[in-house]
Design an enzyme around this catalytic site. Structure first.
Site, PDB file in Angstrom:
ATOM      1  N   GLY A   4      -1.942   2.418 -15.442  1.00 33.87           N
ATOM      2  CA  GLY A   4      -2.516   1.541 -16.468  1.00 33.87           C
ATOM      3  C   GLY A   4      -2.639   0.116 -15.996  1.00 33.87           C
ATOM      4  O   GLY A   4      -2.477  -0.178 -14.812  1.00 33.87           O
ATOM      5  N   LYS A  50      -7.025  -8.867  -1.540  1.00 34.92           N
ATOM      6  CA  LYS A  50      -6.598  -8.583  -2.917  1.00 34.92           C
ATOM      7  C   LYS A  50      -6.935  -7.144  -3.325  1.00 34.92           C
ATOM      8  O   LYS A  50      -6.106  -6.421  -3.891  1.00 34.92           O
ATOM      9  CB  LYS A  50      -7.267  -9.584  -3.863  1.00 34.92           C
ATOM     10  CG  LYS A  50      -7.201  -9.246  -5.313  1.00 34.92           C
ATOM     11  CD  LYS A  50      -5.803  -9.387  -5.857  1.00 34.92           C
ATOM     12  CE  LYS A  50      -5.704  -8.757  -7.221  1.00 34.92           C
ATOM     13  NZ  LYS A  50      -4.759  -9.391  -8.083  1.00 34.92           N
ATOM     14  N   CYS A  72      -5.601  -4.050 -13.454  1.00 35.26           N
ATOM     15  CA  CYS A  72      -5.845  -4.396 -12.049  1.00 35.26           C
ATOM     16  C   CYS A  72      -5.892  -3.168 -11.156  1.00 35.26           C
ATOM     17  O   CYS A  72      -6.892  -2.893 -10.512  1.00 35.26           O
ATOM     18  CB  CYS A  72      -4.736  -5.330 -11.575  1.00 35.26           C
ATOM     19  SG  CYS A  72      -4.448  -6.660 -12.741  1.00 35.26           S
TER      20      CYS A  72
HETATM   21  N1  SAJ Z   1       3.102   2.785 -11.646  1.00 40.58           N
HETATM   22  C1  SAJ Z   1       3.449   4.120 -11.404  1.00 40.58           C
HETATM   23  N2  SAJ Z   1       4.333   4.398 -10.404  1.00 40.58           N
HETATM   24  C2  SAJ Z   1       4.889   3.418  -9.637  1.00 40.58           C
HETATM   25  C3  SAJ Z   1       4.527   2.073  -9.871  1.00 40.58           C
HETATM   26  C4  SAJ Z   1       3.607   1.794 -10.883  1.00 40.58           C
HETATM   27  O1  SAJ Z   1       2.986   5.040 -12.082  1.00 40.58           O
HETATM   28  O2  SAJ Z   1       5.703   3.752  -8.762  1.00 40.58           O
HETATM   29  C5  SAJ Z   1       2.133   2.476 -12.731  1.00 40.58           C
HETATM   30  C6  SAJ Z   1       2.744   1.600 -13.845  1.00 40.58           C
HETATM   31  O3  SAJ Z   1       3.459   2.378 -14.769  1.00 40.58           O
HETATM   32  C7  SAJ Z   1       1.489   0.982 -14.436  1.00 40.58           C
HETATM   33  C8  SAJ Z   1       0.589   0.786 -13.220  1.00 40.58           C
HETATM   34  O4  SAJ Z   1       1.095   1.647 -12.204  1.00 40.58           O
HETATM   35  O5  SAJ Z   1       0.860   1.879 -15.344  1.00 40.58           O
HETATM   36  C9  SAJ Z   1       0.512  -0.629 -12.688  1.00 40.58           C
HETATM   37  O6  SAJ Z   1       1.768  -1.279 -12.776  1.00 40.58           O
HETATM   38  P1  SAJ Z   1       2.358  -2.268 -11.666  1.00 40.58           P
HETATM   39  O7  SAJ Z   1       3.622  -2.819 -12.197  1.00 40.58           O
HETATM   40  O8  SAJ Z   1       2.454  -1.574 -10.364  1.00 40.58           O
HETATM   41  O9  SAJ Z   1       1.234  -3.399 -11.465  1.00 40.58           O
HETATM   42  P2  SAJ Z   1       0.403  -4.382 -12.474  1.00 40.58           P
HETATM   43  O10 SAJ Z   1      -0.904  -3.730 -12.797  1.00 40.58           O
HETATM   44  O11 SAJ Z   1       1.230  -4.866 -13.599  1.00 40.58           O
HETATM   45  O12 SAJ Z   1       0.144  -5.648 -11.478  1.00 40.58           O
HETATM   46  C10 SAJ Z   1      -0.534  -5.432 -10.220  1.00 40.58           C
HETATM   47  C11 SAJ Z   1       0.312  -6.056  -9.099  1.00 40.58           C
HETATM   48  N3  SAJ Z   1      -0.202  -5.608  -7.800  1.00 40.58           N
HETATM   49  C12 SAJ Z   1       0.603  -5.037  -6.867  1.00 40.58           C
HETATM   50  O13 SAJ Z   1       1.784  -4.814  -7.066  1.00 40.58           O
HETATM   51  C13 SAJ Z   1      -0.033  -4.685  -5.564  1.00 40.58           C
HETATM   52  C14 SAJ Z   1       0.268  -7.581  -9.198  1.00 40.58           C
HETATM   53  O14 SAJ Z   1       0.957  -8.174  -8.110  1.00 40.58           O
HETATM   54  C15 SAJ Z   1      -1.186  -8.070  -9.220  1.00 40.58           C
HETATM   55  O15 SAJ Z   1      -1.279  -9.479  -9.327  1.00 40.58           O
HETATM   56  C16 SAJ Z   1      -1.835  -7.447 -10.453  1.00 40.58           C
HETATM   57  O16 SAJ Z   1      -1.826  -6.014 -10.290  1.00 40.58           O
HETATM   58  C17 SAJ Z   1      -3.274  -7.993 -10.529  1.00 40.58           C
HETATM   59  O17 SAJ Z   1      -3.491  -8.939 -11.317  1.00 40.58           O
HETATM   60  O18 SAJ Z   1      -4.128  -7.559  -9.746  1.00 40.58           O
END
Ligand code: SAJ
Length: 427
Positions: free
Chosen positions: A268, A217, A271
């Site tokens: 942000g 994880k 996680c």
């Molecule tokens: N982000 C970027 N660039 C990208 C992708 C994301 O800047 O190319 C930023 C987003 O804007 C956001 C942050 O990253 O601020 C996180 O967003 P996200 O959609 O990638 O992920 P979370 O935090 O909503 O959910 C993650 C997921 N983990 C993965 O994709 C590996 C989810 O599957 C997990 O269950 C969750 O964390 C968790 O609970 O740990």
């Protein structure tokens, strides 16, 4: 293993959807939470968090008597712990060490109702070794029962770790469809936990050790963090070299083995910006890349704020009749990612707060997913429409790539005073 009653401890963003989905498979579910208000809300068939489709499922499960919530644990055949694992708070300086207080409290609360044959699963994102610690706290509280750390396959209680991996906004679908990594403290523990997840998981249930499941994880979220950091670092380098980073990434991604993520104003959510620190805090000398990625991503909001100050300076030099008080800045987006209303741990919100605090002129905010600005966080700012912001702002900063913003024609924006941290308006 058969389960008549399943208890879910912690009814938040993971626990409540999990409890509701299990209940929708016609299993008796007892949800436990220390928050009395949340418990009362759930028992009315309502929800206290925002997640698409969850309200319907909770409502049906409560009305059909498959789900009930309580503040006091009751006997069950399996206990699924889904409580938060924040950082330790230190009044002197911010610490990046995981705080297992909630896991400890949850295990101590279920210990009195445990009986021989029960299964306990830790779902909370945890540092390596947390499942063993949890089993230790359970054993301490119940010396009359045996646990895997001392009795292996012959133990009275089975213990496993199965991390949640669902994406906020898509929780209900991902809970059912995603594969699950199941790390039992012994092989029988893994098998028992697999039987439980098979009740509602259509994805594959893959078994391993508890420590590997914990690390899996942390690895998934660190992988994403490191890759976003690469994109963010590229955006800063390209800005210096006068190269359009979005075009660059599109081109590089044409290579069959390259897949660069998207730069943004920072990372942000609860996680990805947290979990990598759990690896760094345990292995600080080894986790050099993971730590640097965190630092790069955490530094990006300030870089955006500096770009906004630069644009304001440029605007004032070109408009010598104006004073700083007369400059208006519009921030597009406050949420932590596109098309959601969640402002918690949002770099866009942090950037907007910094801009508002230093801007003597008007700070305008466009956020189509909320009706009012959060109380006390953005004093003096105004929530306005896209059209108004474009019409009246001197400097515009795009912070979140909400779908509503993608339709705006770049021609209607003055490029000189535009900071597009998401690349949706850059051509
Ligand atoms: N982000 C970027 N660039 C990208 C992708 C994301 O800047 O190319 C930023 C987003 O804007 C956001 C942050 O990253 O601020 C996180 O967003 P996200 O959609 O990638 O992920 P979370 O935090 O909503 O959910 C993650 C997921 N983990 C993965 O994709 C590996 C989810 O599957 C997990 O269950 C969750 O964390 C968790 O609970 O740990």
């Amino acid at each position: 293993m058969e389960f008549d009653t399943i208890s879910v401890v912690g009814l938040g963003y993971i626990g409540l959807p999990t409890a509701a989905v299990i209940a929708s498979r016609r299993k008796k579910v007892i949800g436990v939470d220390v928050n009395e208000q949340a418990v009362n809300t759930i028992n009315k068939g309502e929800i206290h968090i925002v997640e698409p489709e969850l309200d319907m499922i909770v409502h049906a499960a409560v009305k059909q008597d498959y789900l009930k919530a309580t503040t006091t644990p009751e006997p069950a055949d399996a206990f699924l712990i889904a409580v938060p694992t924040p950082f330790k708070t230190n009044p002197e300086h911010s610490s990046h060490e995981p705080d297992l207080t909630y896991i400890r409290a949850a295990s101590q609360s279920i210990a009195p109702v445990l009986k021989k044959g029960d299964l306990v699963i830790l779902e909370s994102t945890s540092p390596v070794g947390a499942t063993e610690s949890m089993a230790g706290w359970l054993a301490e509280a119940r010396p009359d029962l045996t646990f895997p750390q001392t009795h292996g396959e012959d133990s009275d209680i089975r213990v496993a770790h199965c991390p949640e991996r669902v994406l906020p906004g898509h929780v209900i679908r991902e809970l059912v469809e995603n594969d699950r990594v199941i790390g039992g403290m012994t092989a029988k523990c893994s098998l028992a936990a697999t039987d439980l997840y098979k009740i509602f998981v259509e994805g594959e249930c893959i078994t391993t050790t508890a420590r590997t499941a914990e690390m899996a994880k942390l690895t998934e979220n660190s992988f994403r963090d490191v890759n976003i950091a690469f994109a963010n670092e590229l955006s800063i380098i390209c800005d210096k070299l006068d190269i359009n980073v979005w075009e660059l990434i599109r081109l590089a991604n044409r290579h069959p083995r390259v897949n660069i993520l998207q730069p943004g104003p920072g990372v942000g959510g609860h996680c990805i910006a947290v979990d990598p620190w759990f690896i760094v805090s345990e292995t600080p000398d080894e986790a050099r890349l993971i730590r640097t990625a965190r630092e790069v991503n955490d530094g990006k909001p300030q870089w955006v704020v500096d770009k906004v100050s630069e644009a304001v300076g440029k605007f004032l030099s070109a408009n010598s009749d104006k004073t700083a008080k007369e400059v208006s800045i519009a921030c597009f987006g406050l949420a932590f990612k596109p098309d959601i209303d969640d402002l918690r741990e949002s770099p866009a919100l942090a950037i907007t707060q910094k801009i508002a605090a230093s801007n003597p002129g008007q700070t305008l905010i466009v956020e189509p997913n909320i009706d009012a600005l959060p109380a006390d966080k953005l004093n003096g700012c105004r929530l306005v429409t896209t059209a108004y912001a474009i019409e009246s702002a001197d400097v515009i900063v795009l912070l979140v790539d909400h779908k509503q913003f993608k339709n705006i024609e770049p021609q209607s924006l003055d490029e000189g005073y535009l900071i597009d941290s998401r690349g949706i308006w850059s051509v």
